[in-house]
Each structure stands twice: as C-alpha cells, then as structure tokens.
Design an enzyme around this catalytic site. Sequence first.
Site, short mmCIF file in Angstrom:
data_model
loop_
_atom_site.label_atom_id
_atom_site.label_comp_id
_atom_site.label_asym_id
_atom_site.label_seq_id
_atom_site.Cartn_x
_atom_site.Cartn_y
_atom_site.Cartn_z
N SER A 6 -5.23 -76.85 56.38
CA SER A 6 -4.31 -77.95 56.10
C SER A 6 -5.08 -79.12 55.52
CB SER A 6 -3.60 -78.40 57.38
OG SER A 6 -2.95 -79.63 57.12
N HIS A 29 -2.58 -75.35 52.90
CA HIS A 29 -1.37 -75.80 53.60
C HIS A 29 -1.19 -77.30 53.33
CE1 HIS A 29 1.68 -75.49 56.81
NE2 HIS A 29 1.22 -76.64 57.27
N ASP A 31 0.99 -80.59 54.11
CA ASP A 31 1.90 -81.16 55.10
C ASP A 31 2.56 -82.43 54.59
OD1 ASP A 31 1.72 -79.48 57.49
OD2 ASP A 31 -0.39 -80.08 57.55
N MET A 33 5.19 -85.40 55.17
CA MET A 33 5.88 -86.08 56.27
C MET A 33 6.53 -87.37 55.75
SD MET A 33 2.88 -85.86 59.11
CE MET A 33 2.06 -84.30 59.46
N HIS A 62 4.68 -77.42 53.61
CA HIS A 62 5.42 -77.55 54.87
C HIS A 62 6.14 -78.90 54.84
CE1 HIS A 62 4.99 -78.05 59.57
NE2 HIS A 62 6.24 -77.94 59.18
N MET A 64 8.16 -81.67 56.35
CA MET A 64 8.62 -82.32 57.57
C MET A 64 9.39 -83.56 57.14
SD MET A 64 5.10 -81.68 59.68
CE MET A 64 4.24 -81.33 58.14
N MET A 133 5.76 -73.53 65.09
CA MET A 133 4.94 -74.73 65.34
C MET A 133 4.39 -74.67 66.76
SD MET A 133 4.71 -76.50 62.65
CE MET A 133 3.75 -77.82 63.42
N ASP A 171 1.01 -72.97 63.32
CA ASP A 171 0.51 -74.26 62.84
C ASP A 171 0.43 -75.25 63.98
OD1 ASP A 171 -0.05 -76.57 61.40
OD2 ASP A 171 1.87 -76.61 60.33
C1 DX5 Z 1 1.21 -80.95 62.15
C2 DX5 Z 1 0.98 -80.29 60.81
C3 DX5 Z 1 -0.18 -79.41 60.84
C4 DX5 Z 1 -1.50 -80.09 61.06
C5 DX5 Z 1 -2.38 -79.13 61.79
O1 DX5 Z 1 2.22 -81.85 62.03
O2 DX5 Z 1 2.11 -79.55 60.43
O3 DX5 Z 1 -0.25 -78.57 59.68
O4 DX5 Z 1 -2.13 -80.50 59.89
O5 DX5 Z 1 -3.52 -79.79 62.18
P1 DX5 Z 1 -4.47 -79.24 63.33
O6 DX5 Z 1 -4.95 -77.89 62.89
O7 DX5 Z 1 -5.56 -80.25 63.38
O8 DX5 Z 1 -3.65 -79.17 64.57
ZN ZN Z 2 1.93 -77.94 58.77
#
Ligand code: DX5
Ligand code: ZN
Length: 214
Positions: A6, A29, A31, A33, A62, A64, A133, A171
């Site tokens: 990620s 990956h 992320d 948000m 991903h 969010m 998750m 994840d």
């Molecule tokens: C969490 C994200 C993850 C995050 C994982 O909200 O969706 O993808 O980056 O990070 P680690 O591996 O540090 O838990």
């Molecule tokens: Zn993620």
Amino acid sequence: MKLAPSILSCDFARLGEELQAIESADWAHVDVMDGMFVPNISFGLPILAAARRVSSLYMDVHLMIEQPERYLKAFADAGADGLTVQVESTRHIHRAVQQVKELGKRAGVTLNPGTPLDMIKPVLGDVDLVLVMSVNPGFGGQKFIPDSLERIRTVRRWLDELGSGADLQVDGGVTAENARAVVEAGANVLVAGSAVYGPDGAGAGLQRLREALQ
Ligand code: DX5
Ligand code: ZN
C-alpha cells in the site's frame, strides 16, 4: 499468492522511487480516503494518475469514499486496473459493481470488520475480488484484528462453494509475523503498508514478507 504494497505508507515526496522499490511486487494498492467514509483524507485522482505514469504495476484502487459510483469513471480514466468499493458506502452495491465491469476494470467489494459478512453475499458471484478488512479503515499501521481470520475462512468457503475464482484479499495489519496464517485461512492477495514501507525501505520489507510465506 500476490503481494500488494500500500503506497499509503510511502514517502509521497519520492513517489516515483517508492513505486520503483515495489516494482517486483504484484500489485500497487492505492488507498483513497475522503474524510467522510473514514476519518482521514489520503489522496485522490492526481496521485493515481502520477503513479500510473511512472509505474507499470497493476493499480489496485481501494475506494474508502461515500457514494463511490460518482467517481468510478474518473478513477478508471486515471489508471486504475481494479476498483474496490466498500459495501457500506453505497445504497447500490450491485450497480457499483456492474459499473466497474462496464468500465472494463476488475471489480472488488470490501467490508469493514464490524459489518456482517452476509452484506456481500448478493454480489459474491459478480466480483473479481473480495477484500476482507482486518482493521477499521482510515489509517496505516494499525493492529490486525484476530477475528478476521475466521471471516477470511468463511469467505474462502463461500467462494469455493460458488466455484468462483475471485481473489480473496486481506488489508490491515498484515506483517511477516501473521502473513502465513492469513494465507492459510484462504487469502491469496495480501496488502501491506507499514510492513513494506518500514524504516529499512520497501525492498527489505517485501523480502521479509516473501520469506515469511515460503
Ligand atoms: C487502511 C488501508 C490499508 C492500509 C494498510 O485504511 O485500507 O490499505 O494502508 O496499512 P498497514 O499494512 O500498515 O495496516
Ligand atoms: Zn486499503
């Protein structure tokens, strides 16, 4: 088995190099948000587009974000290869999954640790990926929630019963210490942020995960 580092945990001032450092991985990956669906804002379209320009990795996005259907086409155009939506973020999960497929991208569905697994059942036969998750989304570096292992086992059983070849991704809090257990529970794609982009660099982090899985 695929590893999906990620980039949330990378040094954004060196995005190109940080992507280069994971070029030997399977996926990147990404992320996204929005500060509404999760209590944090990460980054969006311009960063994905920049990553796309400098990397040939599969971009595993991903989302969010609330009502992700508003932005599916924009993320597809910015370079996503796969788009994963949170089942809680839309009233129309079936429509969102179909839209991703109509865009010619791989469709994923995911759910938070507190969401009943049954919520994803109606689209299980349609998706290319299910993401379980294993932390509450919003931040990197959190601790793996142990109950997630049972949830992974259940989704693995459901996919097998359907004869589905969909990826089962996990994840949140994945480390060299628990990676093997996560795979044994039935996952075939592991996301790792802080375990890859650690103090000794992404190369070393990836190597530790690979060794743990051998
Ligand atoms: C969490 C994200 C993850 C995050 C994982 O909200 O969706 O993808 O980056 O990070 P680690 O591996 O540090 O838990
Ligand atoms: Zn993620």
